[in-house]
Design a protein around this motif. Structure first.
Motif: not given
Length: 236
Positions: A221-235
């Motif tokens: 998971h990472k922050s890409k700016g003040r509000r824009n966030k990202r999560v990466e996942f697998v199943l």
């Protein structure tokens, strides 16, 4: 116009169709189960053939109202009908990840009021970007994973249906996603609803019940700016 069989049956693995046009390695059929890509879901792969004639489908794309199948080799221009076979393992993985993304979207919206800004899936992983209104911590990410897995484990049915455009535009759940991006010429909006979790305008393929998705594990998971966030996942 190509009849899009995948819209009515995501589980259709094989089909027969009439050849509308052959142009080198490109084939247009009167109907197809091959998804042409879009909404973060990659295009399908597989094969087209009849008798001894067979070629791999290496790409699929939209061209106006038609769906173009790109082959790894030309086939004889005398061929009038073809049988299609999907790479089912790959397609089914996309279906599982696509449904998982919708559940994740619904959880983040209902718990945190965060709107999705983008997403992408592969056969072995997926990511989602969203505008997050609060503090972004490992504890928050852990809660997102826990709530998403709880929803997946509840074996919620996934329904697909159509709504008149005017009715769809009045639905706040659809407005917060991409229904407003549907071209004005589209009179009926295809809706994917995961009972009690998420409702979105969507043209992709999904599993019939969340129990088919499995368990989600957030890998980064990472922050890409003040509000824009990202999560990466697998199943799993």
């Amino acid at each position: 116009m190509t009849e899009e069989l995948f819209l009515g049956d995501s589980y259709l693995r094989e089909f027969e169709a009439r050849v509308v046009r052959l142009d080198g390695r490109e084939v247009v059929l009167d109907r197809t189960a091959f998804y042409p890509g879009g909404g973060g879901q990659p295009a399908d792969r597989g094969a087209l053939g009849i008798g001894p004639v067979r070629a791999a489908v290496v790409d699929v794309r939209r061209a106006g109202g038609e769906i173009v199948h790109v082959l790894d080799r030309p086939i004889p221009d005398t061929v009038r009908r073809l049988r299609g076979e999907l790479d089912w393992e790959r397609r089914y993985a996309h279906m599982r990840y696509h449904t998982a993304l919708h559940v994740l979207s619904g959880v983040i919206w209902r718990r945190f009021g965060a709107k999705v800004t983008g997403g992408q899936m592969r056969a072995d992983r997926a990511r989602m970007d969203f505008s997050f209104p609060g503090e972004w911590t490992s504890e928050v990410v852990g809660e997102i994973e826990r709530l998403t897995n709880a929803a997946l484990a509840e074996e919620r049915p996934v329904r697909v249906y159509e709504l008149p455009r005017e009715e769809a535009l009045e639905n706040p759940d659809l407005i917060r996603t991409q229904v407003n991006l549907v071209p004005e010429r589209v009179e009926l909006v295809r809706v994917v609803e995961i009972e009690g979790i998420d409702t979105q305008a969507d043209g992709g393929t999904h599993v019939a019940n969340t129990r088919e998705v499995g368990r989600m594990e957030i890998t980064s998971h990472k922050s890409k700016g003040r509000r824009n966030k990202r999560v990466e996942f697998v199943l799993r």
